[in-house]
Design a protein around this motif. Structure first.
Motif, PDB file in Angstrom:
ATOM      1  N   PHE A 141      46.325  65.480 -29.205  1.00 13.01           N
ATOM      2  CA  PHE A 141      47.716  65.740 -28.829  1.00 13.01           C
ATOM      3  C   PHE A 141      48.364  66.548 -29.950  1.00 13.01           C
ATOM      4  O   PHE A 141      47.983  66.416 -31.114  1.00 13.01           O
ATOM      5  CB  PHE A 141      48.481  64.419 -28.666  1.00 13.01           C
ATOM      6  N   ILE A 142      49.334  67.390 -29.579  1.00 11.55           N
ATOM      7  CA  ILE A 142      50.070  68.147 -30.590  1.00 11.55           C
ATOM      8  C   ILE A 142      51.561  67.926 -30.397  1.00 11.55           C
ATOM      9  O   ILE A 142      52.069  68.044 -29.274  1.00 11.55           O
ATOM     10  CB  ILE A 142      49.745  69.655 -30.517  1.00 11.55           C
ATOM     11  N   ASP A 143      52.230  67.614 -31.497  1.00  5.65           N
ATOM     12  CA  ASP A 143      53.688  67.464 -31.466  1.00  5.65           C
ATOM     13  C   ASP A 143      54.293  68.838 -31.747  1.00  5.65           C
ATOM     14  O   ASP A 143      54.267  69.314 -32.882  1.00  5.65           O
ATOM     15  CB  ASP A 143      54.121  66.445 -32.522  1.00  5.65           C
ATOM     16  N   SER A 144      54.849  69.466 -30.718  1.00  3.68           N
ATOM     17  CA  SER A 144      55.326  70.854 -30.861  1.00  3.68           C
ATOM     18  C   SER A 144      56.714  70.947 -31.483  1.00  3.68           C
ATOM     19  O   SER A 144      57.224  72.059 -31.651  1.00  3.68           O
ATOM     20  CB  SER A 144      55.318  71.561 -29.501  1.00  3.68           C
ATOM     21  N   HIS A 145      57.313  69.803 -31.849  1.00  6.82           N
ATOM     22  CA  HIS A 145      58.679  69.870 -32.424  1.00  6.82           C
ATOM     23  C   HIS A 145      59.006  68.571 -33.148  1.00  6.82           C
ATOM     24  O   HIS A 145      59.198  67.535 -32.512  1.00  6.82           O
ATOM     25  CB  HIS A 145      59.693  70.106 -31.295  1.00  6.82           C
ATOM     26  N   CYS A 146      59.066  68.650 -34.476  1.00  2.00           N
ATOM     27  CA  CYS A 146      59.494  67.482 -35.245  1.00  2.00           C
ATOM     28  C   CYS A 146      60.220  67.948 -36.502  1.00  2.00           C
ATOM     29  O   CYS A 146      60.207  69.138 -36.819  1.00  2.00           O
ATOM     30  CB  CYS A 146      58.300  66.598 -35.602  1.00  2.00           C
ATOM     31  N   HIS A 147      60.859  67.000 -37.174  1.00  4.12           N
ATOM     32  CA  HIS A 147      61.632  67.317 -38.386  1.00  4.12           C
ATOM     33  C   HIS A 147      61.138  66.431 -39.530  1.00  4.12           C
ATOM     34  O   HIS A 147      61.828  65.506 -39.955  1.00  4.12           O
ATOM     35  CB  HIS A 147      63.124  67.110 -38.117  1.00  4.12           C
ATOM     36  N   LEU A 148      59.924  66.715 -39.993  1.00  7.37           N
ATOM     37  CA  LEU A 148      59.314  65.865 -41.031  1.00  7.37           C
ATOM     38  C   LEU A 148      59.991  66.000 -42.388  1.00  7.37           C
ATOM     39  O   LEU A 148      59.721  65.207 -43.281  1.00  7.37           O
ATOM     40  CB  LEU A 148      57.819  66.202 -41.187  1.00  7.37           C
ATOM     41  N   ASP A 149      60.850  67.013 -42.544  1.00  8.90           N
ATOM     42  CA  ASP A 149      61.567  67.141 -43.825  1.00  8.90           C
ATOM     43  C   ASP A 149      62.785  66.229 -43.883  1.00  8.90           C
ATOM     44  O   ASP A 149      63.346  66.041 -44.959  1.00  8.90           O
ATOM     45  CB  ASP A 149      62.008  68.593 -44.047  1.00  8.90           C
ATOM     46  N   PHE A 150      63.212  65.666 -42.743  1.00  9.13           N
ATOM     47  CA  PHE A 150      64.370  64.765 -42.774  1.00  9.13           C
ATOM     48  C   PHE A 150      63.986  63.521 -43.570  1.00  9.13           C
ATOM     49  O   PHE A 150      62.844  63.043 -43.473  1.00  9.13           O
ATOM     50  CB  PHE A 150      64.811  64.384 -41.353  1.00  9.13           C
ATOM     51  N   PRO A 151      64.944  62.988 -44.365  1.00  5.17           N
ATOM     52  CA  PRO A 151      64.592  61.956 -45.352  1.00  5.17           C
ATOM     53  C   PRO A 151      63.843  60.760 -44.778  1.00  5.17           C
ATOM     54  O   PRO A 151      62.876  60.297 -45.388  1.00  5.17           O
ATOM     55  CB  PRO A 151      65.944  61.513 -45.912  1.00  5.17           C
ATOM     56  N   GLU A 152      64.244  60.281 -43.590  1.00  2.00           N
ATOM     57  CA  GLU A 152      63.610  59.070 -43.053  1.00  2.00           C
ATOM     58  C   GLU A 152      62.119  59.277 -42.783  1.00  2.00           C
ATOM     59  O   GLU A 152      61.351  58.316 -42.763  1.00  2.00           O
ATOM     60  CB  GLU A 152      64.344  58.530 -41.825  1.00  2.00           C
ATOM     61  N   LEU A 153      61.691  60.532 -42.574  1.00  2.00           N
ATOM     62  CA  LEU A 153      60.269  60.807 -42.374  1.00  2.00           C
ATOM     63  C   LEU A 153      59.616  61.276 -43.674  1.00  2.00           C
ATOM     64  O   LEU A 153      58.495  60.867 -43.997  1.00  2.00           O
ATOM     65  CB  LEU A 153      60.077  61.851 -41.272  1.00  2.00           C
ATOM     66  N   ALA A 154      60.316  62.134 -44.419  1.00  2.00           N
ATOM     67  CA  ALA A 154      59.746  62.684 -45.661  1.00  2.00           C
ATOM     68  C   ALA A 154      59.370  61.572 -46.642  1.00  2.00           C
ATOM     69  O   ALA A 154      58.349  61.656 -47.335  1.00  2.00           O
ATOM     70  CB  ALA A 154      60.742  63.644 -46.303  1.00  2.00           C
ATOM     71  N   GLU A 155      60.175  60.509 -46.670  1.00  2.00           N
ATOM     72  CA  GLU A 155      59.912  59.388 -47.586  1.00  2.00           C
ATOM     73  C   GLU A 155      58.610  58.672 -47.266  1.00  2.00           C
ATOM     74  O   GLU A 155      58.055  57.988 -48.114  1.00  2.00           O
ATOM     75  CB  GLU A 155      61.037  58.333 -47.443  1.00  2.00           C
ATOM     76  N   ASN A 156      58.170  58.798 -46.029  1.00  2.00           N
ATOM     77  CA  ASN A 156      57.001  58.051 -45.548  1.00  2.00           C
ATOM     78  C   ASN A 156      55.837  58.942 -45.177  1.00  2.00           C
ATOM     79  O   ASN A 156      55.005  58.567 -44.360  1.00  2.00           O
ATOM     80  CB  ASN A 156      57.395  57.301 -44.272  1.00  2.00           C
ATOM     81  N   LEU A 157      55.784  60.126 -45.745  1.00  2.00           N
ATOM     82  CA  LEU A 157      54.852  61.142 -45.235  1.00  2.00           C
ATOM     83  C   LEU A 157      53.386  60.691 -45.167  1.00  2.00           C
ATOM     84  O   LEU A 157      52.739  60.901 -44.129  1.00  2.00           O
ATOM     85  CB  LEU A 157      54.993  62.447 -46.024  1.00  2.00           C
ATOM     86  N   PRO A 158      52.836  60.050 -46.220  1.00  2.00           N
ATOM     87  CA  PRO A 158      51.416  59.653 -46.119  1.00  2.00           C
ATOM     88  C   PRO A 158      51.152  58.741 -44.914  1.00  2.00           C
ATOM     89  O   PRO A 158      50.161  58.916 -44.191  1.00  2.00           O
ATOM     90  CB  PRO A 158      51.158  58.912 -47.440  1.00  2.00           C
ATOM     91  N   HIS A 159      52.080  57.823 -44.684  1.00  2.00           N
ATOM     92  CA  HIS A 159      51.976  56.895 -43.571  1.00  2.00           C
ATOM     93  C   HIS A 159      52.094  57.638 -42.225  1.00  2.00           C
ATOM     94  O   HIS A 159      51.337  57.379 -41.278  1.00  2.00           O
ATOM     95  CB  HIS A 159      53.117  55.889 -43.737  1.00  2.00           C
ATOM     96  N   ILE A 160      53.030  58.583 -42.155  1.00  4.14           N
ATOM     97  CA  ILE A 160      53.248  59.371 -40.935  1.00  4.14           C
ATOM     98  C   ILE A 160      51.993  60.184 -40.593  1.00  4.14           C
ATOM     99  O   ILE A 160      51.577  60.246 -39.434  1.00  4.14           O
ATOM    100  CB  ILE A 160      54.429  60.360 -41.163  1.00  4.14           C
ATOM    101  N   LEU A 161      51.390  60.791 -41.605  1.00  4.17           N
ATOM    102  CA  LEU A 161      50.186  61.611 -41.380  1.00  4.17           C
ATOM    103  C   LEU A 161      49.009  60.726 -40.976  1.00  4.17           C
ATOM    104  O   LEU A 161      48.212  61.097 -40.101  1.00  4.17           O
ATOM    105  CB  LEU A 161      49.842  62.416 -42.639  1.00  4.17           C
ATOM    106  N   ALA A 162      48.907  59.553 -41.562  1.00  9.11           N
ATOM    107  CA  ALA A 162      47.820  58.625 -41.205  1.00  9.11           C
ATOM    108  C   ALA A 162      47.985  58.161 -39.760  1.00  9.11           C
ATOM    109  O   ALA A 162      47.000  58.056 -39.016  1.00  9.11           O
ATOM    110  CB  ALA A 162      47.814  57.434 -42.163  1.00  9.11           C
ATOM    111  N   ASN A 163      49.226  57.884 -39.358  1.00  6.82           N
ATOM    112  CA  ASN A 163      49.471  57.473 -37.967  1.00  6.82           C
ATOM    113  C   ASN A 163      49.139  58.575 -36.980  1.00  6.82           C
ATOM    114  O   ASN A 163      48.632  58.308 -35.892  1.00  6.82           O
ATOM    115  CB  ASN A 163      50.940  57.070 -37.765  1.00  6.82           C
ATOM    116  N   MET A 164      49.424  59.816 -37.362  1.00  4.03           N
ATOM    117  CA  MET A 164      49.042  60.941 -36.499  1.00  4.03           C
ATOM    118  C   MET A 164      47.537  60.918 -36.285  1.00  4.03           C
ATOM    119  O   MET A 164      47.057  60.969 -35.152  1.00  4.03           O
ATOM    120  CB  MET A 164      49.437  62.287 -37.144  1.00  4.03           C
ATOM    121  N   ALA A 165      46.781  60.839 -37.378  1.00  2.58           N
ATOM    122  CA  ALA A 165      45.320  60.871 -37.290  1.00  2.58           C
ATOM    123  C   ALA A 165      44.799  59.713 -36.434  1.00  2.58           C
ATOM    124  O   ALA A 165      43.916  59.892 -35.595  1.00  2.58           O
ATOM    125  CB  ALA A 165      44.713  60.834 -38.692  1.00  2.58           C
TER     126      ALA A 165
END
Ligand code: NI
Length: 256
Positions: free
Chosen positions: A2-26
């Motif tokens: 699956f591909i997420d064609s639109h997200c805002h990973l630079d927004f603080p609530e996501l940027a703070e958790n980036l390793p976790h967010i990327l692991a969940n994607m995988a």
């Protein structure tokens, strides 16, 4: 996949958790995500995400809801887009729901983005809310079809979708399609030709059912695909595969 064609990973609530967010994607077979720019001051953060991660890409643009922010010129957008990880112009468009009054500046800003997209050959990411007629009119007047693009977080009628598709645009569905009351949108999602469809989260906003109200993240795009598969009575893998092929076709970057 699956591909997420639109997200805002630079927004603080996501940027703070980036390793976790990327692991969940995988863990959820969400292979790529497109990080969408909303203003020029924050654009370097969006670009940095795409530079640091091989499965993240980025766009450049100024969102129609951002009023007190530096206004981009065509030349500036063209220059910032001249980068291998910047694959789209936006998000841009019109929003008569959030902002009221004389919105001529919004229409001018939208025209600027369309001109930049045509000049760079990179597709547009279009946001439209309670402004469908003006959005389509400006797309036609500025020949947005030459650049192509996507109607992101689509919530409009079939007629609006049909006119956008006539200009060569894709239609992208977000978590809104999973909401119980979104009956008209579910009908549109059933009817759109699969080869014109993209899926997205618009995270951190618009978490799909059953996570409504929580901080959304790219991994949950799978729930958007599952709802569309349920509506169309086809396997979710087919939604994942076709929307991924569409994504690469539109944004013209390669599998990495
Ligand atoms: Ni967005």
């Amino acid at each position: 996949m699956f591909i997420d064609s639109h997200c805002h990973l630079d927004f603080p609530e996501l940027a703070e958790n980036l390793p976790h967010i990327l692991a969940n994607m995988a863990a959820n077979q969400v292979t790529h995500a497109l990080c969408v720019s909303v203003d020029l001051p924050d654009f370097p953060k969006v670009r940095a995400l795409a530079e640091a991660h091989s499965n993240l890409f980025a766009s450049v643009g100024v969102h129609p809801d951002y009023q007190d922010t530096p206004e981009p010129t065509v030349a500036e957008l063209v220059k910032l887009a001249d980068h291998p990880r910047i694959v789209a112009i936006g998000e841009t468009g019109l929003d008569y729901f959030r902002l009221k009054g004389d919105l001529e500046w919004q229409r001018e800003r939208f025209r600027t983005h369309i001109r930049a997209a045509r000049e760079t050959g990179k597709p547009l990411i279009i946001h439209t809310r309670e402004a469908a007629a003006d959005t389509l009119r400006i797309m036609q007047e500025e020949d947005a079809g030459e650049a192509g693009g996507v109607m992101h977080c689509f919530t409009e009628s079939w007629e609006v979708a049909a006119q956008a598709m006539e200009l060569g645009f894709y239609i992208s569905f977000s978590g809104i399609v999973t909401f119980k009351k979104a009956l008209a949108l579910k009908e549109v999602a059933k009817r759109i030709p699969l080869e014109r469809m993209l899926i997205e989260t618009d995270s951190p906003y618009l978490a799909p059912a059953p996570f409504r109200g929580k901080t959304n993240e790219p991994a949950w795009v799978k729930h958007v695909a599952e709802e569309i598969a349920r509506l169309r009575e086809i396997p979710v893998e087919e939604i994942g595969k076709t929307t991924s092929i569409n994504y690469f076709k539109l944004f013209k970057h390669t599998f990495e």
